[in-house]
Design an enzyme around this catalytic site. Structure first.
Site, mmCIF file in Angstrom:
data_model
loop_
_atom_site.group_PDB
_atom_site.id
_atom_site.type_symbol
_atom_site.label_atom_id
_atom_site.label_comp_id
_atom_site.label_asym_id
_atom_site.label_seq_id
_atom_site.Cartn_x
_atom_site.Cartn_y
_atom_site.Cartn_z
ATOM 1 N N HIS A 19 0.735 32.605 -0.182
ATOM 2 C CA HIS A 19 1.890 33.017 -0.978
ATOM 3 C C HIS A 19 3.143 33.103 -0.113
ATOM 4 C CE1 HIS A 19 4.585 35.989 -2.882
ATOM 5 N NE2 HIS A 19 4.274 35.314 -3.976
ATOM 6 N N CYS A 31 9.976 17.644 -10.987
ATOM 7 C CA CYS A 31 10.326 18.895 -10.315
ATOM 8 C C CYS A 31 9.039 19.490 -9.756
ATOM 9 C CB CYS A 31 11.013 19.847 -11.276
ATOM 10 S SG CYS A 31 10.038 20.204 -12.731
#
Ligand code: ADP
Ligand code: MG
Ligand code: MG
Length: 878
Positions: free
Chosen positions: A456, A831
């Site tokens: 993360h 994207c």
């Protein structure tokens, strides 16, 4: 299949034959044919290596025949003979694969030495010391490489002799000592291998050759290839080359040089040499080498010649070269050349300089710089000189490049609080989680004790363009006590540390930093790149600040605004929760009305930052439960209950009812808008009103409203209609130029892209979700098996980092064909993480996308990668 010709004399090859002759062999051939002084030799092809492994480590009988023929030629060219007692031939046997694998495979020097030859050399050179030094080096290398004897066993012998004679340095060893050493080595050789040291040079040669082929499959070579994406199929070549000696006295020497400075790119000769030394001595660090310019004082003629060769090499190769040379009795020999490795900074400077020197074209200059290396140039950097002097505390993974200096804090709230006071902070955590986002935003750097390159912390930090060192496992993190310890050092809250995100190193104290700039040579190169590329580059940005940075880096629009990120801020999350907990439409509308002014403000900021450039805004995407506390957060539930006048039990029930077994495939994206159209209505209204209000101030807003998770044309049509209705209601219709489009992230959408393209005005591949759904594994859970999958070669790269071209890519290609079939000019973009990955960008160019979108700091990388793709395509057509 075995090719007929297995052995090439250097005169027979050239630099285009790298695949067959290896990089070293091809360039030795090229230099030979250019007239540079290269010792004679021949190359045994990589094909022989491939066949060797294909046939259970056996050679075709043709090989020995052709090799002996080459040996004969070599003997006649040099006027020397293997094992001869008047003029003996000595050779090196050198590995050399098509891709450079420095230090990974083996080389043997002085082959051809035996008891008779050493005596001959003593006589012919009158240099007994040199003769025995060469012999003992050969026995060491042969024993080590061919017979796999421990290197240390040979060192022990040397140490024993040194100890006995009270000396320390190799250079202090006398001839007598070296003679004794040879005898002791031979005894040990026999003891360990059960045979006498082989005296026949041809036998030595065959065995050395095969040892080099075997070195292709050592563990370290295998690991190196995996890390550097080098195919195990290529194999290595073997080069056999007449020895020249840098260790025959003070008029001899050896060195390594670069035609330009590989670290700064400066157009200045750069290198090192040692007098009276052989081969690896320069790099081995036994003696401190001298700067190449100083050779001018020692052997001015030779230096002059070397300077001349430097110019010739660049003129010929049109690139910076890294080369090896040896001087034997004032005569210069070239032993290797290759394109030199360089820093990103040097790569840019060298490319631009060489274009200006008319050595290369602008196209070539652009191709010379590896897009992913630009990462090094786009983040704050430490002052290199001061960095060298600093003491390293520990190292972790270089998760996100950059240089950060700040006070250590141990939780997100402290980070935010201290940043608001104007402090620079480094958030230091065991590992980070989504709740830390705001704190990460407030920090200049992030340090974690756990987690890898795709943890993360790493992913988010890279997205933010923020320096991050992750997985520092030597740290003992104590978040409660607000301190960590590491190798005996204690670091407490408020202490200053420095992080180097490019190397993963952590320092105590402040190291001065310098700002990155898109100026000078870098700006020049980027402007050339823009001239070649056809793919547009946009950015993913959720805030005006990100939009601003991206614009400076050359973004031509926004490819993705994630509206939900705005919902998490403290002032808004309450209203969002109120909306979710509302019992009916009335209640939801009331709560949404509270969020709307904030949303409007957000969009005004972004439109102003992007003035005149298009902005794709995605409608609410994640499942609603992400906005609620979880069952365990009793305190938050309590507070929420007091504020909204709902019982904790009701809140708990809502949390339970929103629970999903598979949120990734759950109630999210357009599904939310289909069931609760009022949410999307609010968002669209905020967008139109924002556009109208900034227009009044002279800002040109170009909103592109994007509907996520569409799989069925009916979902899309329903929500496009909603958008057009709100456009009329707000008065935006006719006043604001807007478009409506869809994301392609559900495979069903890709498969029905023609239906969608009839209605949608643009499309954008959301490759994160498209990858999850196509491959059938979720990004959040794939960590456990994706690493071994990549190691075992099932996927060549992590499909969440680089598009899986064979599978997901095929689906994309199919969708593009379908969509363009009904709507030839439709804008199709991408994207997500892939938009900043050079390989993926090149793929997007090839399948004909109109634009890619990536995080602000990756915009220059994508621009350069897009230019590479366009130039390569043009070259291919020629
Ligand atoms: P690597 O690929 O690891 O650089 P090389 O094959 O280039 O290995 O050889 C190792 C060292 O030996 C280098 O310093 C090289 O210059 C030197 N060397 C190789 N062949 C010869 C030769 N024929 N004469 C003198 N030195 C040599
Ligand atoms: Mg070398
Ligand atoms: Mg998605």
């Amino acid at each position: 299949m075995t090719a007929d010709k297995l052995v090439y004399m250097f005169e027979e090859g050239d630099r285009t034959m790298k695949v067959l002759l290896g990089g070293k062999g091809a360039n030795l051939a090229e230099m030979t044919n250019t007239g540079l002084p290269v010792p004679y030799g021949f190359t045994i092809t990589t094909q022989v290596c491939k066949d060797y492994y294909a046939n259970g480590q056996k050679h075709s009988p043709l090989l020995d025949e052709q090799m002996m023929h080459a040996v004969k030629k070599l003997e006649s060219k040099t006027g020397k003979k293997f094992g001869d007692t008047t003029n003996p031939l000595l050779v090196s046997v050198r590995s050399g694969a098509p891709a450079s694998m420095p230090g990974m495979m083996d080389t043997i020097l002085n082959l051809g030495m035996n008891d008779a030859v050493v005596a001959t050399i003593v006589e012919s050179t009158k240099n007994e010391r040199f003769a025995f030094d060469s012999y003992r080096r050969f026995i060491t290398m042969f024993g080590n490489v061919v017979m796999e004897m421990r290197h240390s066993a040979f060192e022990e012998i040397m140490d024993e002799i040194k100890h006995k004679n009270h000396i320390k340095l190799d250079t202090e060893m006398t001839t007598e000592m070296l003679k004794e050493m040879v005898e002791m080595q031979k005894v040990m050789y026999k003891k360990e291998t059960g045979e006498d040291f082989p005296q026949d040079p041809i036998e030595q040669l065959k065995r050395a050759r095969d040892a080099v082929f075997r070195s292709w499959m050592t563990d370290r070579a295998i690991v190196y290839r995996r890390l550097n994406h080098i195919s195990p199929e290529w194999g290595t070549a073997v080069n056999v080359q007449e020895m020249v000696f840098g260790n025959t006295g003070e008029d001899s020497g050896t060195g390594v040089a670069f035609t330009r400075n590989p670290s700064t790119g400066e157009n200045k000769f750069y290198g090192e040499f040692l007098m009276n030394a052989q081969g690896e001595d320069v790099v081995a660090g036994i003696r401190t080498p001298k700067k190449v310019e100083e050779l001018g004082n020692v052997l001015p003629k030779v230096y002059e010649q070397l300077v001349d060769i430097r110019a010739k090499l660049e003129e010929h190769y049109k690139d910076m070269q890294d080369f090896e040379f040896t001087i034997e009795h004032e005569k210069l020999y070239m032993l290797q050349t290759r394109n030199g490795k360089r820093t990103a900074h040097a790569a840019v400077k060298i490319a631009v300089d060489m274009e200006q020197e008319k050595l290369i074209t602008k196209e070539e200059a652009v191709l010379r710089v590896d897009p992913s290396s630009l990462d090094q140039l786009l983040h704050k950097q430490f002052d290199l000189k001061l960095l060298k002097e600093a003491k390293v505390l520990t190292s972790g993974l270089p998760a996100s490049p950059g240089a950060a200096v700040g006070k250590v804090v141990f939780n997100a709230a402290d980070a935010k609080m201290m940043a608001e006071k104007g402090e620079k902070v480094i958030l230091s955590r065991l590992e980070t989680s989504p709740e830390d986002i705001e704190g990460m935003h407030s920090s200049v750097g992030i340090l974690t004790a756990r987690g890898g390159m795709t943890s993360h912390a790493a992913v988010v930090a890279r997205g933010m363009g923020k320096c991050c060192v992750s997985g520092c496992d030597e740290l003992t993190m104590n978040e409660k006590e607000k301190m960590f310890t590491c190798n005996g050092t204690v670091v407490k809250e408020g202490d200053i540390i420095s992080l180097d995100g490019s190397t993963g190193k952590v320092y105590v104290g402040a190291i001065p930093v310098v700002e990155p700039t898109l100026s000078g040579d870098f700006a020049t190169l980027m402007s050339w790149a823009d001239g070649f590329r056809t793919l547009k580059v946009r950015t993913n940005a959720d805030t005006p600040k990100d939009a601003d940075i991206a614009r400076k880096f050359g973004a031509e629009g926004i490819g993705l605004v994630r509206t939900e990120h705005m919902f998490f801020e403290a002032t808004r999350i309450k209203a969002v929760r109120e909306m979710i907990l509302a019992k009916d439409l009335e209640g939801r509308k009331k709560a949404l009305a509270k969020i709307e002014p904030y949303q409007k403000e957000d969009f005004e900021g972004i439109f102003s930052a992007m003035n005149g450039l298009p902005v794709i805004i995605r409608m609410l995407d994640p499942p609603l439960h992400e906005f609620l506390p979880n069952h365990e957060q009793k305190k938050e539930i309590e507070e929420l209950s007091n504020e909204l006048k709902v019982t904790p039990k009701e809140i708990q029930e809502t949390i339970t009812s929103l629970h999903e077994f598979n949120p990734m495939l759950g109630f999210r994206g357009c599904r939310l808008a289909v069931v609760y159209p009022e949410i999307m209505e609010m968002q669209v209204r905020a967008i139109f009103n924002a556009a109208i209000s900034v227009s009044a101030k002279g800002v040109k807003a170009l909103p592109e409203i994007e509907i996520p998770i569409v799989g069925n044309i009916k979902e899309y049509s329903m929500l496009a209609d909603l958008t057009h209705r709100v456009a009329i209601e707000t008065g935006a219709k006719g006043k604001i130029h807007y478009t409506v489009g869809t994301m392609i992230e559900v495979p069903r959408a890709a498969l029905t892209a023609d239906l969608l393209a009839k209605n949608a005005e643009f499309m954008s591949f959301g490759t994160n979700d498209l990858t999850q759904m196509t491959c059938g594994f979720s990004r959040d859970d794939a960590g456990k098996f994706l690493v071994p999958y990549v190691e075992k070669g099932i996927y060549s790269r992590d499909p969440f980092q680089s598009i899986d071209q064979e599978g997901v890519g095929l689906l994309m290609k199919h969708a593009v064909t379908l969509a363009r079939g009904v709507n030839p000019n439709i804008d199709i973009g991408i994207c997500g993480e892939h938009g900043g990955d050079p390989e993926s960008v090149e793929f997007c160019h090839r399948i004909g996308l109109s634009n890619v979108s990536c995080s602000p700091y990756r915009v220059p990388i994508a621009r350069l990668a897009a230019a590479h793709a366009a130039i390569k395509e043009k070259q291919k057509k020629k």
